[in-house]
Design a protein around this motif. Structure first.
Motif, PDB file in Angstrom:
ATOM      1  N   PRO A 167       0.818  -1.211   0.000  1.00 33.35           N
ATOM      2  CA  PRO A 167       0.000   0.000   0.000  1.00 33.35           C
ATOM      3  C   PRO A 167       0.853   1.263   0.000  1.00 33.35           C
ATOM      4  CG  PRO A 167       0.068  -0.925   2.196  1.00 33.35           C
ATOM      5  CD  PRO A 167       0.788  -1.905   1.311  1.00 33.35           C
ATOM      6  N   TRP A 168       0.208   2.393  -0.343  1.00 26.47           N
ATOM      7  CA  TRP A 168       0.864   3.688  -0.351  1.00 26.47           C
ATOM      8  C   TRP A 168       0.485   4.464   0.903  1.00 26.47           C
ATOM      9  CZ3 TRP A 168      -0.635   5.291  -6.039  1.00 26.47           C
ATOM     10  CH2 TRP A 168       0.061   4.455  -6.934  1.00 26.47           C
ATOM     11  N   HIS A 169       1.477   5.079   1.510  1.00 28.16           N
ATOM     12  CA  HIS A 169       1.272   5.839   2.746  1.00 28.16           C
ATOM     13  C   HIS A 169       1.736   7.281   2.537  1.00 28.16           C
ATOM     14  CE1 HIS A 169       0.707   1.962   4.772  1.00 28.16           C
ATOM     15  NE2 HIS A 169       1.798   1.555   4.161  1.00 28.16           N
ATOM     16  N   LEU A 170       0.940   8.210   2.950  1.00 23.24           N
ATOM     17  CA  LEU A 170       1.275   9.628   2.850  1.00 23.24           C
ATOM     18  C   LEU A 170       2.129  10.060   4.036  1.00 23.24           C
ATOM     19  CD1 LEU A 170       0.898  12.617   1.881  1.00 23.24           C
ATOM     20  CD2 LEU A 170      -1.189  12.645   3.271  1.00 23.24           C
ATOM     21  N   LEU A 171       3.193  10.819   3.750  1.00 20.83           N
ATOM     22  CA  LEU A 171       3.963  11.497   4.792  1.00 20.83           C
ATOM     23  C   LEU A 171       4.142  12.944   4.341  1.00 20.83           C
ATOM     24  CD1 LEU A 171       5.634  11.792   7.319  1.00 20.83           C
ATOM     25  CD2 LEU A 171       7.568  10.699   6.128  1.00 20.83           C
ATOM     26  N   GLY A 172       3.428  13.865   4.989  1.00 25.08           N
ATOM     27  CA  GLY A 172       3.469  15.263   4.595  1.00 25.08           C
ATOM     28  C   GLY A 172       4.184  16.113   5.625  1.00 25.08           C
ATOM     29  N   HIS A 173       5.208  16.835   5.166  1.00 24.69           N
ATOM     30  CA  HIS A 173       5.926  17.742   6.064  1.00 24.69           C
ATOM     31  C   HIS A 173       5.558  19.184   5.749  1.00 24.69           C
ATOM     32  CE1 HIS A 173       8.919  19.675   8.494  1.00 24.69           C
ATOM     33  NE2 HIS A 173       9.450  20.269   7.446  1.00 24.69           N
ATOM     34  N   SER A 174       5.208  19.960   6.782  1.00 25.74           N
ATOM     35  CA  SER A 174       4.983  21.396   6.671  1.00 25.74           C
ATOM     36  C   SER A 174       3.989  21.696   5.548  1.00 25.74           C
ATOM     37  CB  SER A 174       6.323  22.108   6.486  1.00 25.74           C
ATOM     38  OG  SER A 174       6.218  23.468   6.811  1.00 25.74           O
ATOM     39  N   MET A 175       4.383  22.466   4.512  1.00 34.63           N
ATOM     40  CA  MET A 175       3.456  22.750   3.424  1.00 34.63           C
ATOM     41  C   MET A 175       2.935  21.466   2.791  1.00 34.63           C
ATOM     42  SD  MET A 175       4.047  24.967  -0.083  1.00 34.63           S
ATOM     43  CE  MET A 175       4.752  23.625  -1.040  1.00 34.63           C
ATOM     44  N   GLY A 176       3.772  20.452   2.713  1.00 39.73           N
ATOM     45  CA  GLY A 176       3.339  19.171   2.180  1.00 39.73           C
ATOM     46  C   GLY A 176       2.247  18.531   3.017  1.00 39.73           C
ATOM     47  N   GLY A 177       2.169  18.911   4.297  1.00 36.55           N
ATOM     48  CA  GLY A 177       1.080  18.419   5.142  1.00 36.55           C
ATOM     49  C   GLY A 177      -0.256  19.004   4.745  1.00 36.55           C
ATOM     50  N   ALA A 178      -0.268  20.257   4.293  1.00 35.18           N
ATOM     51  CA  ALA A 178      -1.508  20.859   3.803  1.00 35.18           C
ATOM     52  C   ALA A 178      -1.888  20.273   2.450  1.00 35.18           C
ATOM     53  CB  ALA A 178      -1.351  22.375   3.704  1.00 35.18           C
ATOM     54  N   ILE A 179      -0.909  20.144   1.555  1.00 36.49           N
ATOM     55  CA  ILE A 179      -1.184  19.554   0.241  1.00 36.49           C
ATOM     56  C   ILE A 179      -1.678  18.120   0.400  1.00 36.49           C
ATOM     57  CG2 ILE A 179      -0.150  18.875  -1.953  1.00 36.49           C
ATOM     58  CD1 ILE A 179       1.877  21.188  -1.518  1.00 36.49           C
ATOM     59  N   GLY A 180      -1.008  17.359   1.264  1.00 34.16           N
ATOM     60  CA  GLY A 180      -1.378  15.965   1.471  1.00 34.16           C
ATOM     61  C   GLY A 180      -2.735  15.806   2.117  1.00 34.16           C
ATOM     62  N   LEU A 181      -3.073  16.683   3.060  1.00 40.78           N
ATOM     63  CA  LEU A 181      -4.372  16.586   3.711  1.00 40.78           C
ATOM     64  C   LEU A 181      -5.488  16.777   2.695  1.00 40.78           C
ATOM     65  CD1 LEU A 181      -6.095  16.252   6.236  1.00 40.78           C
ATOM     66  CD2 LEU A 181      -5.819  18.715   6.661  1.00 40.78           C
ATOM     67  N   ARG A 182      -5.358  17.776   1.811  1.00 40.39           N
ATOM     68  CA  ARG A 182      -6.391  17.960   0.793  1.00 40.39           C
ATOM     69  C   ARG A 182      -6.460  16.741  -0.122  1.00 40.39           C
ATOM     70  NH1 ARG A 182      -9.807  21.376  -1.550  1.00 40.39           N
ATOM     71  NH2 ARG A 182      -9.250  23.110  -0.180  1.00 40.39           N
ATOM     72  N   ALA A 183      -5.315  16.217  -0.530  1.00 36.46           N
ATOM     73  CA  ALA A 183      -5.327  15.038  -1.399  1.00 36.46           C
ATOM     74  C   ALA A 183      -6.038  13.867  -0.724  1.00 36.46           C
ATOM     75  CB  ALA A 183      -3.896  14.648  -1.780  1.00 36.46           C
ATOM     76  N   ALA A 184      -5.771  13.662   0.567  1.00 38.35           N
ATOM     77  CA  ALA A 184      -6.438  12.583   1.304  1.00 38.35           C
ATOM     78  C   ALA A 184      -7.934  12.845   1.410  1.00 38.35           C
ATOM     79  CB  ALA A 184      -5.821  12.449   2.691  1.00 38.35           C
ATOM     80  N   MET A 185      -8.318  14.085   1.693  1.00 37.79           N
ATOM     81  CA  MET A 185      -9.741  14.437   1.751  1.00 37.79           C
ATOM     82  C   MET A 185     -10.439  14.188   0.420  1.00 37.79           C
ATOM     83  SD  MET A 185      -9.599  18.022   3.872  1.00 37.79           S
ATOM     84  CE  MET A 185      -9.504  18.086   5.676  1.00 37.79           C
ATOM     85  N   ASP A 186      -9.696  14.379  -0.670  1.00 32.72           N
ATOM     86  CA  ASP A 186     -10.267  14.211  -2.008  1.00 32.72           C
ATOM     87  C   ASP A 186     -10.188  12.785  -2.526  1.00 32.72           C
ATOM     88  OD1 ASP A 186     -10.899  16.897  -2.016  1.00 32.72           O
ATOM     89  OD2 ASP A 186      -9.239  17.496  -3.320  1.00 32.72           O
ATOM     90  N   GLY A 187      -9.735  11.857  -1.681  1.00 29.96           N
ATOM     91  CA  GLY A 187      -9.802  10.442  -2.044  1.00 29.96           C
ATOM     92  C   GLY A 187      -8.554   9.846  -2.650  1.00 29.96           C
ATOM     93  N   ALA A 188      -7.395  10.473  -2.491  1.00 31.35           N
ATOM     94  CA  ALA A 188      -6.149   9.871  -2.984  1.00 31.35           C
ATOM     95  C   ALA A 188      -5.954   8.495  -2.349  1.00 31.35           C
ATOM     96  CB  ALA A 188      -4.960  10.774  -2.660  1.00 31.35           C
ATOM     97  N   PRO A 189      -5.333   7.559  -3.061  1.00 31.41           N
ATOM     98  CA  PRO A 189      -5.287   6.160  -2.613  1.00 31.41           C
ATOM     99  C   PRO A 189      -4.227   5.892  -1.546  1.00 31.41           C
ATOM    100  CG  PRO A 189      -4.167   6.360  -4.703  1.00 31.41           C
ATOM    101  CD  PRO A 189      -4.742   7.716  -4.409  1.00 31.41           C
ATOM    102  N   PHE A 190      -4.347   6.564  -0.409  1.00 29.69           N
ATOM    103  CA  PHE A 190      -3.442   6.341   0.706  1.00 29.69           C
ATOM    104  C   PHE A 190      -4.054   5.314   1.652  1.00 29.69           C
ATOM    105  CE2 PHE A 190      -2.857  11.131   0.074  1.00 29.69           C
ATOM    106  CZ  PHE A 190      -1.858  10.963  -0.862  1.00 29.69           C
ATOM    107  N   ARG A 191      -3.225   4.410   2.164  1.00 29.25           N
ATOM    108  CA  ARG A 191      -3.692   3.469   3.184  1.00 29.25           C
ATOM    109  C   ARG A 191      -3.653   4.119   4.559  1.00 29.25           C
ATOM    110  NH1 ARG A 191      -3.749  -2.044   3.525  1.00 29.25           N
ATOM    111  NH2 ARG A 191      -4.653  -1.880   1.443  1.00 29.25           N
ATOM    112  N   SER A 192      -2.689   5.013   4.770  1.00 31.77           N
ATOM    113  CA  SER A 192      -2.574   5.718   6.048  1.00 31.77           C
ATOM    114  C   SER A 192      -1.870   7.040   5.782  1.00 31.77           C
ATOM    115  CB  SER A 192      -1.788   4.892   7.070  1.00 31.77           C
ATOM    116  OG  SER A 192      -0.418   4.844   6.712  1.00 31.77           O
ATOM    117  N   CYS A 193      -1.830   7.899   6.777  1.00 27.99           N
ATOM    118  CA  CYS A 193      -1.136   9.167   6.607  1.00 27.99           C
ATOM    119  C   CYS A 193      -0.422   9.550   7.897  1.00 27.99           C
ATOM    120  CB  CYS A 193      -2.088  10.268   6.165  1.00 27.99           C
ATOM    121  SG  CYS A 193      -3.576  10.442   7.137  1.00 27.99           S
ATOM    122  N   ALA A 194       0.654  10.311   7.715  1.00 28.90           N
ATOM    123  CA  ALA A 194       1.427  10.849   8.833  1.00 28.90           C
ATOM    124  C   ALA A 194       1.898  12.244   8.439  1.00 28.90           C
ATOM    125  CB  ALA A 194       2.612   9.943   9.161  1.00 28.90           C
TER     126      ALA A 194
END
Length: 323
Positions: free
Chosen positions: A122-149
């Motif tokens: 599976p794919w896991h999101l790890l978002g740092h700083s600005m990447g945390g905002a970009i990643g959160l929106r992607a996860a909210m919009d249904g990106a295929p992440f199994r988990s996020c940090a």
């Protein structure tokens, strides 16, 4: 379509052997860069690492090494306007984006590359700083992440009470008068780690890691980036407001904050985690903004928690997450 090879600076990345990068063109014609490390045995999943503002792929080579030791591949991105992706202002030192949601176009082509490369699931999101905002929106919009940090996620931007009204007013008004490409008060046109001394920096307490960032930029000056434009600040603040109004995605979540965090708004992070069912917040003693770039003992603890979080999320506990 065969991915097009891009420069990869393995002389400074400090990651596993065999790292490589590719050029990607977004739906609006911007060329970005994505890089990955997939050493032998890294077949238990992939960490999709979304860097912060000013960052670049090679900065996370050592992180990729930590994940590879746990059997995880890593992909990282040069967002539009930074690294050696297309810069969006005439002054390449200026961090600029027209709309914050344009970063989702970068996410789209990076995920497509991960599919074409058949990076381990599976794919896991790890978002740092600005990447945390970009990643959160992607996860909210249904990106295929199994988990996020997240580490020091930019779900709010810290401004002192005295500066906050001025910063928000300038971000709103300056673009209307053709001044949107100016720097916000208190920011610099040059790279933070090159322009500021190690003493009392806001990134890390570890002198060796600070020096590593300096060496990377000294060796490859095109990676360097200075402060953001007022348009970037306006768009970032608007994105933060919109994310704050939306419910959290139904994913396992782990968030780290440095005990001495001075870049993002910690209250906003605490509020988001409190509203996220099952989410965990870890305050890292003795740490600043970049917990993955901290002293060795701190880094060891952070990466142990991250890899355990990702690997324990391989088998979701409810049907909604496995759908």
């Amino acid at each position: 379509m065969t991915p097009v090879a891009a420069p990869f600076f393995d002389d400074v990345d400090g990651g596993p052997a065999g790292g490589s990068a590719h050029w990607l063109t977004t739906s609006d014609g911007v060329r970005i860069r994505a890089g990955h490390w997939r050493p032998e045995g890294a077949d238990r999943g992939t960490v999709l690492l979304f860097p912060g503002r000013t960052e670049y792929i090679e900065k996370y080579g050592q992180a990729a090494g930590e994940f590879a030791a746990a059997g995880l591949a890593t992909m990282a991105i040069d967002w539009r306007g930074q690294g050696i992706a297309d810069r969006l202002a005439d002054d390449r030192r200026l961090g600029h984006v027209d709309r914050f949601t344009d970063y989702q176009k970068d996410v789209e082509v990076a995920l497509d590359l991960a599919r074409r490369l058949d990076l381990p699931r599976p794919w896991h999101l790890l978002g740092h700083s600005m990447g945390g905002a970009i990643g959160l929106r992607a996860a909210m919009d249904g990106a295929p992440f199994r988990s996020c940090a997240f580490t020091g996620p930019m779900w709010g931007i810290y401004m002192s009470p005295l500066v906050r009204p001025l910063g928000r007013a300038l971000a709103s008004l300056a673009p209307r008068f053709g001044q949107g490409l100016r720097l916000p008060p208190g920011t610099l046109p040059d790279s933070y780690v090159q322009a500021r001394p190690f003493h009392d920096n806001t990134l890390t307490t570890d002198r060796d890691m600070f020096a590593m960032m300096q060496r990377q930029l000294d060796a490859h000056p095109d990676l360097a980036l200075g402060g953001p434009s007022l348009i970037w600040l306006r768009e970032a603040l608007a994105e933060i407001r919109d994310l704050h109004r939306r419910p959290a995605p139904n994913l396992p979540s782990l968030t780290f904050l440095g005990e001495n965090e001075r870049i993002i708004d910690c209250d906003r992070v605490r509020a988001r985690v409190a509203s996220w069912p099952g989410a965990e917040l870890v305050i890292v003693p003795g740490s600043q903004h970049e917990v993955m770039m901290e002293a060795p003992a701190i880094r060891a603890g952070v990466f142990a928690r991250l890899t355990a979080h990702f690997l324990n999320s391989e088998h979701p506990v409810d049907t909604a997450r496995s759908a």
